[in-house]
Motif scaffolding. Structure first.
Motif, short mmCIF file in Angstrom:
data_model
loop_
_atom_site.label_atom_id
_atom_site.label_comp_id
_atom_site.label_asym_id
_atom_site.label_seq_id
_atom_site.Cartn_x
_atom_site.Cartn_y
_atom_site.Cartn_z
N TRP A 143 0.86 -1.19 0.00
CA TRP A 143 0.00 0.00 0.00
C TRP A 143 0.89 1.24 0.00
CZ3 TRP A 143 -5.17 -1.00 -0.41
CH2 TRP A 143 -5.57 -2.32 -0.11
N ALA A 144 0.51 2.27 -0.77
CA ALA A 144 1.43 3.39 -0.95
C ALA A 144 0.70 4.72 -1.03
CB ALA A 144 2.26 3.18 -2.22
N VAL A 145 1.44 5.79 -0.70
CA VAL A 145 0.90 7.15 -0.80
C VAL A 145 2.05 8.11 -1.11
CG1 VAL A 145 1.13 7.48 1.71
CG2 VAL A 145 -0.41 8.95 0.40
N VAL A 146 1.80 9.03 -2.03
CA VAL A 146 2.75 10.09 -2.35
C VAL A 146 2.45 11.28 -1.43
CG1 VAL A 146 3.57 11.66 -4.13
CG2 VAL A 146 2.95 9.32 -4.73
N SER A 147 3.50 11.93 -0.95
CA SER A 147 3.37 13.06 -0.02
C SER A 147 2.52 12.68 1.19
CB SER A 147 2.77 14.27 -0.72
OG SER A 147 3.58 14.68 -1.80
N PRO A 148 2.96 11.70 1.97
CA PRO A 148 2.18 11.29 3.14
C PRO A 148 2.13 12.41 4.17
CG PRO A 148 4.36 10.32 3.21
CD PRO A 148 4.24 10.97 1.87
N PRO A 149 1.11 12.42 5.03
CA PRO A 149 1.04 13.43 6.08
C PRO A 149 2.24 13.35 7.01
CG PRO A 149 -1.03 12.22 5.87
CD PRO A 149 -0.02 11.50 5.05
N ALA A 150 2.56 14.47 7.61
CA ALA A 150 3.65 14.50 8.59
C ALA A 150 3.12 14.04 9.95
CB ALA A 150 4.23 15.90 8.69
N GLY A 151 4.05 13.66 10.82
CA GLY A 151 3.67 13.26 12.16
C GLY A 151 3.36 11.79 12.28
N SER A 152 2.92 11.38 13.45
CA SER A 152 2.55 10.00 13.71
C SER A 152 1.30 9.63 12.91
CB SER A 152 2.27 9.82 15.21
OG SER A 152 1.84 8.51 15.49
N LEU A 153 1.30 8.42 12.34
CA LEU A 153 0.23 8.01 11.43
C LEU A 153 -0.44 6.72 11.88
CD1 LEU A 153 2.17 8.65 8.09
CD2 LEU A 153 0.48 10.16 9.16
N SER A 154 -1.75 6.70 11.81
CA SER A 154 -2.53 5.52 12.17
C SER A 154 -2.97 4.80 10.90
CB SER A 154 -3.75 5.93 12.99
OG SER A 154 -4.60 4.82 13.22
N VAL A 155 -2.86 3.48 10.89
CA VAL A 155 -3.28 2.65 9.76
C VAL A 155 -4.61 1.99 10.09
CG1 VAL A 155 -2.71 0.64 8.34
CG2 VAL A 155 -0.90 2.20 9.07
N ARG A 156 -5.58 2.13 9.18
CA ARG A 156 -6.88 1.46 9.35
C ARG A 156 -7.05 0.45 8.22
NH1 ARG A 156 -11.55 4.62 8.92
NH2 ARG A 156 -12.58 3.43 10.57
#
Length: 258
Positions: free
Chosen positions: A203-216
């Motif tokens: 799974w991939a994303v360009v320009s991911p958000p900054a900071g801690s990230l939650s996966v659903r």
């Protein structure tokens, strides 16, 4: 028996008979299987699911490629019981494999690792005889995956490039449900973005958000005997991807599926 009693008897029989879907639960499907002829004993580190070296050694090397069961990557990580049908060589239980690759060979549903192919034999000598055959008739069914004492892992793919591109895999998922969608959420704002399936299980994303990230993770499927088997449900790991994530890192999700 009178016509009325016959009608009542037929109605009772129909009400108590299993539905076609329920009747098919745990039934084996007949097919053929071959094995990677030029591979090592384990699987391949170049599988279409994108597991890399993890895919070669997963489940003790009992892994497989498949064609239709690959399902454009949705089938990655699914487990199957595969057993060959020659009573003189094949064991009753066969082998439990994990799907890690896409491929077909002369109409087969599975291309097993050499280790998994030989594991279908009654003995080590029987396993060698099966390898000499090259392919065998089999029967198979979907079963639950089991990874004792392991939580689901979020593995940052080596292709990731902090902070511009984030790709990851979801590894060691127990049970028999499919992951059909993944969201990445900012933990501060709770804003979520639906990710693209890059390829296989990646799974991939360009320009991911900054900071801690939650996966659903959106799960569906499962045991047809389960009344909730067709319901979709979102699962949220207890642990997040840290703000300073790096390629090849593994994050313990803090959860496991039943």
């Amino acid at each position: 028996m009178s016509p009325l009693l016959k009608a009542v008897f037929l109605l009772i029989t129909l009400l108590h008979s299993p539905s076609p879907a329920a009747a098919a639960t745990n039934l084996f499907i007949k097919s053929k299987a071959a094995y990677y002829p030029n591979s090592s004993q384990n699987g391949t580190s170049d599988g279409a699911c994108g597991y890399r070296s993890f895919g070669a050694n997963l489940n003790g090397g009992d892994v497989s490629a498949a064609s239709a069961l690959y399902r454009n990557g949705v089938g990655c990580g699914a487990c199957y019981q595969v057993r060959c049908t020659r009573s003189d060589l094949c064991s009753d239980n066969g082998v439990r494999i994990v799907l890690t690759d896409s491929g077909a060979s002369d109409g087969t549903d599975f291309i097993l690792s050499q280790h998994a192919f030989a594991e279908m034999g009654q003995t080590a000598d029987s396993g060698k005889s099966l390898l000499d055959l090259g392919w065998v008739n089999i029967e198979y069914r979907r079963v639950s995956c089991s990874y004792p004492n392991k939580n689901i892992q979020i593995k940052i793919d080596e292709s990731s490039n902090f902070p511009n591109y984030l790709a990851f895999l979801i590894e060691f998922q127990q049970g028999d449900k499919d992951i059909t969608a993944v969201q990445l959420c900012e933990t501060v704002s709770s804003t979520c973005k639906l990710l693209d399936r890059s390829h296989g299980a990646v799974w991939a994303v360009v320009s991911p958000p900054a900071g801690s990230l939650s996966v659903r993770m959106l799960l569906n499927g499962g045991d047809a005997d389960d009344d909730n088997s067709e319901e979709e449900s979102w699962v949220v790991p207890a642990n997040n991807i840290p703000a300073n994530w790096s390629p090849a890192a593994s994050i313990d999700s803090g959860i496991q599926l039943n």
